[in-house]
Write a protein that holds these residues in place. Sequence first.
Motif, PDB file in Angstrom:
ATOM      1  N   GLY A 155       0.787  -1.279  -0.015  1.00 18.83           N
ATOM      2  CA  GLY A 155      -0.049  -0.149  -0.083  1.00 18.83           C
ATOM      3  C   GLY A 155       0.850   1.310  -0.084  1.00 18.83           C
ATOM      4  N   SER A 156       2.131   1.161   0.240  1.00 19.33           N
ATOM      5  CA  SER A 156       3.085   2.213   0.243  1.00 19.33           C
ATOM      6  C   SER A 156       4.413   1.737  -0.104  1.00 19.33           C
ATOM      7  N   LEU A 157       5.426   2.559  -0.262  1.00 18.02           N
ATOM      8  CA  LEU A 157       6.867   2.282  -0.461  1.00 18.02           C
ATOM      9  C   LEU A 157       7.545   2.689   0.662  1.00 18.02           C
ATOM     10  N   SER A 158       8.752   2.211   0.873  1.00 17.14           N
ATOM     11  CA  SER A 158       9.450   2.562   2.222  1.00 17.14           C
ATOM     12  C   SER A 158       9.523   4.174   2.158  1.00 17.14           C
ATOM     13  N   THR A 159       9.816   4.811   3.496  1.00 15.16           N
ATOM     14  CA  THR A 159      10.081   6.033   3.584  1.00 15.16           C
ATOM     15  C   THR A 159      11.675   6.375   3.545  1.00 15.16           C
ATOM     16  N   SER A 209      15.238   5.000   1.086  1.00 12.78           N
ATOM     17  CA  SER A 209      13.957   3.985   0.556  1.00 12.78           C
ATOM     18  C   SER A 209      14.022   3.288  -0.263  1.00 12.78           C
ATOM     19  N   ARG A 210      14.918   3.349  -1.442  1.00 16.64           N
ATOM     20  CA  ARG A 210      15.099   2.550  -2.331  1.00 16.64           C
ATOM     21  C   ARG A 210      15.695   1.114  -1.914  1.00 16.64           C
ATOM     22  N   ILE A 268       9.024  14.625  -2.971  1.00 12.66           N
ATOM     23  CA  ILE A 268      10.217  13.670  -3.065  1.00 12.66           C
ATOM     24  C   ILE A 268       9.572  12.118  -3.203  1.00 12.66           C
ATOM     25  N   HIS A 269      10.565  11.406  -3.759  1.00 12.49           N
ATOM     26  CA  HIS A 269      10.210   9.991  -3.740  1.00 12.49           C
ATOM     27  C   HIS A 269      10.061   9.354  -2.441  1.00 12.49           C
ATOM     28  N   PRO A 270       9.137   8.561  -1.834  1.00 12.14           N
ATOM     29  CA  PRO A 270       7.996   8.173  -2.824  1.00 12.14           C
ATOM     30  C   PRO A 270       6.571   8.822  -2.712  1.00 12.14           C
TER      31      PRO A 270
END
Length: 306
Positions: A73-77, A81-82, A218-220
Amino acid sequence: MPQPKKIVFIKPFNPYLPELKAYMEYFSWHGYVVQTVKNTRELSGMRYDVEWHFMGIDRVPYKKGVIKIHEYGSLSTPPLSRLKNIIKKLISRKPQFRVFLNEAVKNTFAFNDNVASCIRDMGVGNSFLNAINLPQQKQYDFCYLGNMHQLRQLEDMLVYFKERLKNKTILLIGEPTPHLKNKFGNCTNIHFTGMLNYDEVPKELAKCKFAINYVPNIHPYNIQTSTKVLDYCSCNLNIITNRYEWIEKFESDNQASFLFLKDDFSNFTLENIESFEYKNPKMQNFEWNSVIEKSRLPILIAGLLK
């Protein structure tokens, strides 16, 4: 007579997870037995058919006849994060099915195996859709809903209220960090509610005239669905936002009209705010049952359980 299928949701640490509430209601209404557990140790000795993880990392051993579902439901903060996403991808067990928030999240993980998946975006509950029927006495000029972690960069916005919009009130719905509470807690125009139950939120939003969506570009964060925007739209609030990828696409796709702030807040003036022509999308298509069915998730799960 066969027993109904049982879905166990492994509840994450995040207490604000409206999709979990929506799943519980939807699948129980459609004949499933549903249950949540706080940690994977509770699964020991339990009988169930579907093991649903909100990722995270899944190291739970495979269980015969049990379908694993991984939901992203989301990407790492930030920071890193990547790298965190790569670690999650490499060390988690392989599921039978994956659920992604949107195409951007799916493409970021870029799984190259043969596991089936679907896209299930965010929705809104009926308590939000019915908020338009709540008493419309406005007690606050502005509101902000959601995460107030330092990474969300809210301090500059609140400084603006402290120093330049002293005569305008803002209601912040959610749990502030100790830093924000210490710095702004004594400002008579800045109010913090603390953590609220999901169904209490619409009542607070209905007390406000304008809603602020402030997301770091910013990503994500800039590619993920802003749940607060869906909530604001459902309560028919006038939305003021900074500019980033997801919000621009959402506004365009839904023929909405939001006031976009400049990075230096130079257009954040009462004249601009009050003269802008706001427009929100019709939100019935974002009702949770509709969102779940549009994803085809119930059909796909039923097929896996045959």
